[in-house]
Design an enzyme around this catalytic site. Structure first.
Site, PDB file in Angstrom:
ATOM      1  N   HIS A   1      -2.996  -7.461  15.101  1.00  0.00           N
ATOM      2  CA  HIS A   1      -2.008  -8.273  15.198  1.00  0.00           C
ATOM      3  C   HIS A   1      -0.789  -8.139  14.406  1.00  0.00           C
ATOM      4  O   HIS A   1       0.570  -7.900  14.758  1.00  0.00           O
ATOM      5  CB  HIS A   1      -2.074  -9.936  15.427  1.00  0.00           C
TER       6      HIS A   1
ATOM      7  N   ARG B   1       3.964  -6.866  22.115  1.00  0.00           N
ATOM      8  CA  ARG B   1       4.562  -8.606  21.453  1.00  0.00           C
ATOM      9  C   ARG B   1       4.158  -8.293  20.076  1.00  0.00           C
ATOM     10  O   ARG B   1       4.816  -8.980  19.262  1.00  0.00           O
ATOM     11  CB  ARG B   1       3.614  -9.697  22.239  1.00  0.00           C
ATOM     12  N   HIS B   2       3.211  -7.679  19.736  1.00  0.00           N
ATOM     13  CA  HIS B   2       3.062  -7.527  18.034  1.00  0.00           C
ATOM     14  C   HIS B   2       4.062  -6.760  17.411  1.00  0.00           C
ATOM     15  O   HIS B   2       4.431  -7.210  16.476  1.00  0.00           O
ATOM     16  CB  HIS B   2       1.482  -7.219  17.871  1.00  0.00           C
TER      17      HIS B   2
ATOM     18  N   ASP C   1      -5.884  -8.112 -11.056  1.00  0.00           N
ATOM     19  CA  ASP C   1      -5.599  -8.416 -12.409  1.00  0.00           C
ATOM     20  C   ASP C   1      -7.038  -8.697 -13.049  1.00  0.00           C
ATOM     21  O   ASP C   1      -7.983  -8.459 -12.475  1.00  0.00           O
ATOM     22  CB  ASP C   1      -4.868  -9.798 -12.570  1.00  0.00           C
ATOM     23  N   HIS C   2      -7.146  -9.571 -14.177  1.00  0.00           N
ATOM     24  CA  HIS C   2      -8.348  -9.610 -14.788  1.00  0.00           C
ATOM     25  C   HIS C   2      -9.176 -10.598 -13.920  1.00  0.00           C
ATOM     26  O   HIS C   2     -10.424 -10.219 -13.869  1.00  0.00           O
ATOM     27  CB  HIS C   2      -8.272 -10.265 -16.276  1.00  0.00           C
TER      28      HIS C   2
ATOM     29  N   CYS D   1      -6.971 -10.812  -6.938  1.00  0.00           N
ATOM     30  CA  CYS D   1      -6.765 -11.563  -8.092  1.00  0.00           C
ATOM     31  C   CYS D   1      -7.731 -12.637  -8.287  1.00  0.00           C
ATOM     32  O   CYS D   1      -8.902 -12.431  -7.360  1.00  0.00           O
ATOM     33  CB  CYS D   1      -5.255 -12.146  -8.442  1.00  0.00           C
ATOM     34  N   GLY D   2      -7.691 -13.740  -9.102  1.00  0.00           N
ATOM     35  CA  GLY D   2      -8.787 -14.950  -8.930  1.00  0.00           C
ATOM     36  C   GLY D   2      -8.800 -15.397  -7.591  1.00  0.00           C
ATOM     37  O   GLY D   2      -9.901 -15.566  -6.963  1.00  0.00           O
ATOM     38  N   THR D   3      -7.655 -15.874  -7.072  1.00  0.00           N
ATOM     39  CA  THR D   3      -7.631 -16.475  -5.571  1.00  0.00           C
ATOM     40  C   THR D   3      -7.194 -15.503  -4.673  1.00  0.00           C
ATOM     41  O   THR D   3      -7.321 -15.701  -3.545  1.00  0.00           O
ATOM     42  CB  THR D   3      -6.446 -17.685  -5.798  1.00  0.00           C
ATOM     43  N   GLY D   4      -6.410 -14.507  -4.897  1.00  0.00           N
ATOM     44  CA  GLY D   4      -5.989 -13.669  -4.044  1.00  0.00           C
ATOM     45  C   GLY D   4      -4.599 -14.065  -3.462  1.00  0.00           C
ATOM     46  O   GLY D   4      -3.699 -13.274  -2.869  1.00  0.00           O
ATOM     47  N   ILE D   5      -4.017 -15.214  -4.105  1.00  0.00           N
ATOM     48  CA  ILE D   5      -2.670 -15.765  -3.692  1.00  0.00           C
ATOM     49  C   ILE D   5      -1.662 -15.330  -4.500  1.00  0.00           C
ATOM     50  O   ILE D   5      -0.604 -14.648  -3.973  1.00  0.00           O
ATOM     51  CB  ILE D   5      -2.725 -17.566  -3.722  1.00  0.00           C
TER      52      ILE D   5
HETATM   53  C1  RB5 Z   1      -5.710 -15.658 -13.435  1.00  0.00           C
HETATM   54  O1  RB5 Z   1      -6.163 -16.798 -14.193  1.00  0.00           O
HETATM   55  C2  RB5 Z   1      -5.396 -16.435 -12.020  1.00  0.00           C
HETATM   56  O2  RB5 Z   1      -4.019 -17.223 -11.892  1.00  0.00           O
HETATM   57  C3  RB5 Z   1      -5.018 -15.052 -10.836  1.00  0.00           C
HETATM   58  O3  RB5 Z   1      -5.980 -14.410 -11.029  1.00  0.00           O
HETATM   59  C4  RB5 Z   1      -4.765 -15.502  -9.740  1.00  0.00           C
HETATM   60  O4  RB5 Z   1      -5.615 -16.393  -9.111  1.00  0.00           O
HETATM   61  C5  RB5 Z   1      -3.115 -16.165  -9.164  1.00  0.00           C
HETATM   62  O5  RB5 Z   1      -2.970 -16.564  -8.242  1.00  0.00           O
END
Ligand code: RB5
Length: 142
Positions: free
Chosen positions: A97, A132-133, A7-8, A64-68
């Site tokens: 693994h 196992r994996h 994303d951005h 993304c910003g956090t990867g989350i």
């Molecule tokens: C965008 O502002 C941000 O929310 C996105 O890149 C990401 O971190 C979401 O998990």
């Protein structure tokens, strides 16, 4: 073939990753986004996840910003094991693994120097193929 998506928030780091892939002659298909204009990360996470799950691409990289958010979106697609990594040990271990098929990173968390080491470890580490994996990975899909 690698599938790429961001994303951005991930775009600045994705530019560094693309330079690394070009320098090392690693082929990829880029699903975007292609600028820092604000977009919604689920579309990019799912596009890359489907390309990997359908066999069009062998592995993927999502940023993304956090990867989350983008890893959560990718992991909704059956057959995807997207691993959010912020260190080299985890990138290596998740290949050995978990046979992770997508690497996720956070551009606002992980600097480019470390991120490229993570990419290298992810791409170059094979799955262990240990029984196992394999058993545990199969249990994820049950
Ligand atoms: C965008 O502002 C941000 O929310 C996105 O890149 C990401 O971190 C979401 O998990």
């Amino acid at each position: 073939m690698l599938a790429l998506g961001c994303d951005h928030g991930g775009y600045p780091l994705m530019k560094e990753v693309i330079k690394y892939l070009d320098d090392n002659k690693i082929e990829y298909k880029n699903f975007g986004t292609f600028s820092e204009e604000s977009v919604d990360y689920p579309a990019y996470g799912k596009a890359v996840a489907h390309a990997v799950a359908d066999g069009e691409c062998e592995k993927g990289i999502l940023i993304c910003g956090t990867g989350i958010g983008i890893s959560i979106a990718a992991n909704k697609v059956k057959g995807i094991r997207a691993a959010l990594c912020g260190d080299v040990f985890s990138a290596k271990a998740t290949r050995e693994h978990n046979n992770a098929n997508i690497l996720a990173m956070g551009a606002r968390v992980t600097g480019p120097g470390l991120a490229l080491e993570i990419v290298k470890a992810f791409l170059e580490t094979p799955f262990s193929n240990d029984e196992r994996h394999i058993r545990r990975i199969n249990q994820i899909e049950d």
